[in-house]
Scaffold this motif. Structure first.
Motif, short mmCIF file in Angstrom:
data_model
loop_
_atom_site.label_atom_id
_atom_site.label_comp_id
_atom_site.label_asym_id
_atom_site.label_seq_id
_atom_site.Cartn_x
_atom_site.Cartn_y
_atom_site.Cartn_z
N GLU A 133 0.83 -1.21 0.00
CA GLU A 133 0.00 0.00 0.00
C GLU A 133 0.86 1.26 0.00
O GLU A 133 0.51 2.25 -0.65
N CYS A 134 1.96 1.24 0.71
CA CYS A 134 2.87 2.40 0.72
C CYS A 134 3.45 2.64 -0.67
O CYS A 134 3.57 3.79 -1.12
N LEU A 135 3.83 1.57 -1.35
CA LEU A 135 4.37 1.70 -2.70
C LEU A 135 3.31 2.28 -3.65
O LEU A 135 3.62 3.14 -4.49
N LYS A 136 2.07 1.82 -3.51
CA LYS A 136 0.99 2.33 -4.36
C LYS A 136 0.77 3.83 -4.16
O LYS A 136 0.37 4.54 -5.08
N ARG A 137 1.05 4.30 -2.95
CA ARG A 137 0.83 5.70 -2.63
C ARG A 137 2.07 6.54 -2.87
O ARG A 137 2.15 7.69 -2.43
N GLY A 138 3.06 5.96 -3.55
CA GLY A 138 4.22 6.73 -3.99
C GLY A 138 5.30 6.97 -2.97
O GLY A 138 6.06 7.93 -3.08
N ALA A 139 5.42 6.09 -1.97
CA ALA A 139 6.44 6.28 -0.94
C ALA A 139 7.83 6.07 -1.52
O ALA A 139 8.09 5.10 -2.22
N ASP A 140 8.73 7.00 -1.22
CA ASP A 140 10.14 6.84 -1.57
C ASP A 140 10.90 6.17 -0.43
O ASP A 140 11.91 5.50 -0.66
N ILE A 141 10.41 6.38 0.79
CA ILE A 141 10.97 5.73 1.98
C ILE A 141 9.80 5.23 2.81
O ILE A 141 8.80 5.93 2.99
N ILE A 142 9.93 4.01 3.32
CA ILE A 142 8.90 3.43 4.17
C ILE A 142 9.52 3.12 5.53
O ILE A 142 10.55 2.44 5.61
N GLU A 196 8.97 -8.60 -9.35
CA GLU A 196 9.44 -7.22 -9.19
C GLU A 196 9.09 -6.37 -10.41
O GLU A 196 8.64 -5.22 -10.28
N LYS A 197 9.25 -6.94 -11.60
CA LYS A 197 8.91 -6.20 -12.82
C LYS A 197 7.40 -5.93 -12.89
O LYS A 197 6.98 -4.84 -13.31
N VAL A 198 6.60 -6.92 -12.48
CA VAL A 198 5.15 -6.74 -12.47
C VAL A 198 4.76 -5.63 -11.50
O VAL A 198 3.90 -4.79 -11.79
N ARG A 199 5.40 -5.62 -10.33
CA ARG A 199 5.14 -4.56 -9.35
C ARG A 199 5.44 -3.19 -9.93
O ARG A 199 4.66 -2.25 -9.79
N ARG A 200 6.60 -3.08 -10.57
CA ARG A 200 6.98 -1.79 -11.15
C ARG A 200 5.98 -1.36 -12.23
O ARG A 200 5.60 -0.19 -12.31
N LEU A 201 5.56 -2.32 -13.04
CA LEU A 201 4.60 -2.02 -14.11
C LEU A 201 3.27 -1.58 -13.52
O LEU A 201 2.67 -0.60 -13.98
N GLU A 202 2.81 -2.28 -12.47
CA GLU A 202 1.55 -1.91 -11.82
C GLU A 202 1.63 -0.51 -11.23
O GLU A 202 0.68 0.27 -11.33
N LEU A 203 2.76 -0.19 -10.61
CA LEU A 203 2.91 1.13 -10.01
C LEU A 203 2.96 2.23 -11.07
O LEU A 203 2.43 3.32 -10.88
N GLU A 204 3.61 1.94 -12.20
CA GLU A 204 3.65 2.91 -13.30
C GLU A 204 2.25 3.17 -13.84
O GLU A 204 1.86 4.31 -14.08
N ILE A 205 1.47 2.09 -14.03
CA ILE A 205 0.09 2.23 -14.51
C ILE A 205 -0.74 3.01 -13.50
O ILE A 205 -1.55 3.87 -13.85
N ASN A 206 -0.52 2.72 -12.23
CA ASN A 206 -1.24 3.42 -11.16
C ASN A 206 -0.93 4.91 -11.17
O ASN A 206 -1.83 5.76 -11.02
N ASP A 207 0.36 5.24 -11.36
CA ASP A 207 0.75 6.65 -11.42
C ASP A 207 0.15 7.36 -12.63
O ASP A 207 -0.30 8.51 -12.54
N GLN A 208 0.14 6.67 -13.76
CA GLN A 208 -0.42 7.26 -14.98
C GLN A 208 -1.92 7.50 -14.82
O GLN A 208 -2.45 8.53 -15.25
#
Length: 321
Positions: A77-86, A304-316
């Motif tokens: 959830e922190c990653l989805k909300r754009g956290a740089d540090i958790i 890890e790649k799927v996570r990054r892709l999901e987060l990019e889509i979420n940001d867009q």
């Protein structure tokens, strides 16, 4: 730079306010400081108290899922909300929230991926002597197995960079602390520790209720995680041990056989043969486990790649809104 402090909670209505107020709302080098609680199926007013305090994010488990699963959900959830540090801390206010700036400084400096808060357990008065001994012993074992030099391996007061959080894959149902360190060591993350303060005891630990049970769970986690990342080494040692134990009675039988008394020691040959065969089978298991280990690494890289892709889509998606 966004920092999210996540607080796994289970029936923490009385301690959550103190935990919340100890967390600094502005930190040098950080643009945004947000607080998230992950309620693990609390039966009290934890969620209502969080809302009254003005917690930024409230994530809810409908049922009690345990600390490890709750921690894992919080990281996602922190990653989805754009956290740089958790930063992870406990809802019982055990850890001194005012030390968060010190905890995250190695990440801000770019020298560490994971920072563990060292409680200096030897100086905590309400820890019994036996508990202090177990903490030292457990930390020593984890240091040896993970290759990570931290004095307080089971401390839950930690900071993770975004990159480190993306690579974490917690699978243990009990406690994530040891597993996360072994993963960090085997994935060659930069891990350090900083001394932190602790507050007075507010309630009994829910993880340390029974010493035998606690030891059993921690040992199970250590063995499982180390075997997951070093299967060839673990099974090879077992195979060699069985083979050596098998060769000894075989040599004993051969000695008596060539000295003319072999018929009375046939049981040594049977025992030695059985152990040697078990050693050979275990060696084959070691090779198979090593191949599975490489497949696990590929799966983790894919995840890890799927996570990054999901987060990019979420940001867009957020940008379009």
């Amino acid at each position: 730079m966004k920092l999210i402090v996540q607080i796994p909670c289970y029936n923490e209505e009385h301690t959550l306010p103190a935990t919340f107020h100890d967390i600094p709302k502005t930190i040098e080098g950080v643009d945004q400081v947000e607080i998230m609680i992950i309620d693990d199926g609390s039966k009290d007013r934890t969620i209502e108290v969080a809302k009254e305090l003005g917690v930024d994010h409230i994530v809810i488990n409908k049922n009690n899922r345990g600390l490890a699963r709750t921690f894992r959900k919080g990281i996602d959830e922190c990653l989805k909300r754009g956290a740089d540090i958790i930063v992870n801390t406990d809802g019982d206010n055990q850890y001194a929230g005012w030390d968060i700036p010190k905890l995250i400084q190695p990440i801000l400096d770019g020298t560490s991926d994971v920072v563990v808060g060292d409680r200096r357990t030897g100086q905590i008065d309400h820890f019994s002597g036996f508990k202090k001994f177990l903490q030292r012993l457990g930390s020593f074992v984890v240091r040896q197995l993970s290759g990570v030099d931290v004095p307080d391996a089971v401390s839950g007061f930690r900071a993770y960079s975004r990159e480190a959080a993306l690579q974490l894959n917690i699978v243990s149902p009990f406690s994530y602390t040891i597993e996360a360190l072994i993963q960090a060591g085997k994935k060659h993350m930069a891990v350090t520790s900083v001394p932190v303060d602790t507050n007075e005891k507010t309630r009994e630990s829910r993880l340390f209720t029974s010493i035998p049970k606690f030891i059993e769970r921690q040992l199970t986690t250590i063995v499982r995680m180390y075997t997951m990342y070093q299967p060839l080494k673990v099974f090879f040692i077992i195979a060699v041990t069985l083979s050596v134990l098998g060769i000894i009675p075989i040599i004993r039988f051969l000695y008596f056989y060539f000295t003319g008394d072999g018929s009375g020691h046939i049981q040594s040959l049977i025992l030695g043969g059985a152990l040697t065969i078990l050693g050979f089978i275990t060696f084959l298991i070691a090779l198979l486990a090593d191949l599975i280990n490489f497949n696990r690494q590929l799966v983790e890289q894919t995840l890890e790649k799927v996570r990054r892709l999901e987060l990019e889509i979420n940001d867009q998606t957020k940008d379009k809104k």
